[in-house]
Design an enzyme around this catalytic site. Structure first.
Site, PDB file in Angstrom:
ATOM      1  N   GLN A 178     -15.447  41.565  27.921  1.00 42.09           N
ATOM      2  CA  GLN A 178     -14.027  41.872  28.098  1.00 42.09           C
ATOM      3  C   GLN A 178     -13.645  42.088  29.559  1.00 42.09           C
ATOM      4  O   GLN A 178     -12.469  42.180  29.885  1.00 42.09           O
ATOM      5  CB  GLN A 178     -13.653  43.118  27.278  1.00 42.09           C
ATOM      6  CG  GLN A 178     -13.775  42.952  25.784  1.00 42.09           C
ATOM      7  CD  GLN A 178     -12.769  41.974  25.209  1.00 42.09           C
ATOM      8  OE1 GLN A 178     -11.745  41.664  25.823  1.00 42.09           O
ATOM      9  NE2 GLN A 178     -13.055  41.462  24.024  1.00 42.09           N
ATOM     10  N   CYS A 321     -14.755  41.564  15.142  1.00 41.29           N
ATOM     11  CA  CYS A 321     -16.030  41.485  14.442  1.00 41.29           C
ATOM     12  C   CYS A 321     -16.149  42.513  13.324  1.00 41.29           C
ATOM     13  O   CYS A 321     -17.079  42.467  12.529  1.00 41.29           O
ATOM     14  CB  CYS A 321     -17.186  41.671  15.429  1.00 41.29           C
ATOM     15  SG  CYS A 321     -17.323  40.309  16.609  1.00 41.29           S
TER      16      CYS A 321
END
Length: 378
Positions: A178, A321
């Site tokens: 990220q 996820c």
């Protein structure tokens, strides 16, 4: 359509798609084949590795192409654990890591390794002092993410790397998925051994990524097979994927000049959302510029997401996820947020070229939805 779920995945850039298509069409030979076509494919693969290494200012042999963040994290964590288990069996991570890190650590725990899960403060940040106290003679790995995917907390990776320079038997891995292209990192830092990067979070393609493995770090391979990628990641290379990843990484770094603009959009979004008494900002004030997590009191996330979807605006809840699980976010729980806040949290995540008009439309839409809800509830 306004897409604000870029921490889950990004739209591939036209240049990346064009590069992938061209390479897949013109350089389809196996890079390991000894004929001329195979040689051309091998040269292109080496050039892609050279380009990535140049972008990060590291050595070419320190790049391992993978299928993305999850594989890179598993390769780093399990690879160190298996290769260096004679040296020690203790691993340190945090309570707010991505599932691919936490599950890899839990798997190793079931196989006899010991794992320390560092606590975090209300902002989601670890304590360097607590990390130092957790280090032991048998600690072989510290794995801490750079930018949290749910709330955007930035961990002090270079400070950790500086600390671990004094512990030569302990390797340091960071999940930089990220952070790449949004938050700067000194890739050359001698205390930083392993770095995970994913293509589809930077307008590249799914199934592409890399693990930076500094020399002379040794890893036990997750797979058994050929000698590709220095025998660390055997299997016929995804040549088109590797070349397109290099393109995506270069473009992401070139566009980092827009980070300040995105951060201003985030600040504006915070100011507008805080006008609602029912909204609580859960992301740290000085978090990553592209991620904002907030909760709406007594408002189920799926209801809000559906209502925004009706306006052609798309946001998410927690990590993609684990977003289909009904349990409370482990990240928000670790930060000490209430169960109600954690259960009603949603995430806005911008891409580097997000416009002011996009954010204006989002603010207008959420104001409309909340007003409608308040009228119904009286």
């Amino acid at each position: 359509m306004i897409y604000l779920d870029n921490s889950a995945t990004t739209k591939p850039s036209e240049d990346v798609l064009s590069t992938f298509s061209r390479v897949a069409t013109d350089f389809y030979a196996n890079p390991s084949s000894i004929h001329q076509l195979g040689g051309k494919s091998e040269q292109l693969l080496l050039e892609a590795k050279k380009q990535v290494a140049s972008l990060l200012e590291i050595k070419e042999n320190e790049i391992v192409f993978t299928s993305g963040g999850t594989e890179s994290n598993n390769l780093a964590i399990k690879g160190i654990a298996r290769e260096h288990k004679q040296r020690g069996n203790h691993i340190i991570t945090s309570q707010v890591e991505h599932p691919s890190v936490l599950e890899a650590c839990r798997y190793l725990e079931s196989d006899g390794f010991e794992v320390t899960y560092l606590k975090v403060d209300h902002q989601g940040k670890i304590s360097l002092n607590e990390l130092k106290e957790a280090l032991r003679e048998d600690t072989i790995l510290v794995t801490i993410m750079h930018v949290n995917n749910e709330i955007g907390t930035i961990q002090p990776i270079e400070d950790i790397a500086e600390l671990l320079k004094n512990y030569p038997k302990t390797f340091f891995h960071t999940d930089h998925v990220q952070g790449f292209g949004k938050v700067k990192l000194n890739y050359q830092h001698e205390g930083l051994d392993l770095i995970t990067i994913s293509g589809h979070k930077i307008h590249g393609l799914r199934g592409t990524g890399c693990l930076v493995k500094k020399s002379p770090v040794k890893l036990h391979s997750l797979f058994h097979g050929g000698s590709q990628e220095g025998q660390v990641r055997p299997g016929t290379e995804n040549l088109a994927g590797a070349v397109s990843l290099a393109k995506a990484m270069r473009q992401a770094l070139e566009k980092m000049s827009q980070v300040n603009r995105i951060n201003e959009l985030r600040k504006r979004l915070i100011n507008e959302l805080e006008l609602h008494e029912s909204i609580t900002i859960l992301s740290p004030e000085k978090g990553a510029p592209h991620i904002l997590n907030f909760s709406v009191k007594n408002f189920k996330p799926e209801v809000l997401i559906h209502a925004l979807g009706e306006e052609n605006i798309y946001i998410s809840t927690k990590s993609a996820c684990s977003s289909k699980k009904n349990d409370v976010s482990h990240v928000l729980a670790a930060c000490g947020h209430t169960d109600d806040q954690a259960a009603t949290a949603v995430r806005v995540s911008m891409h580097i070229e997000q416009t002011e008009e996009d954010i204006d439309a989002f603010i207008k839409a959420i104001n409309k939805i909340l007003k409608k809800y308040e009228n119904i509830m009286g």
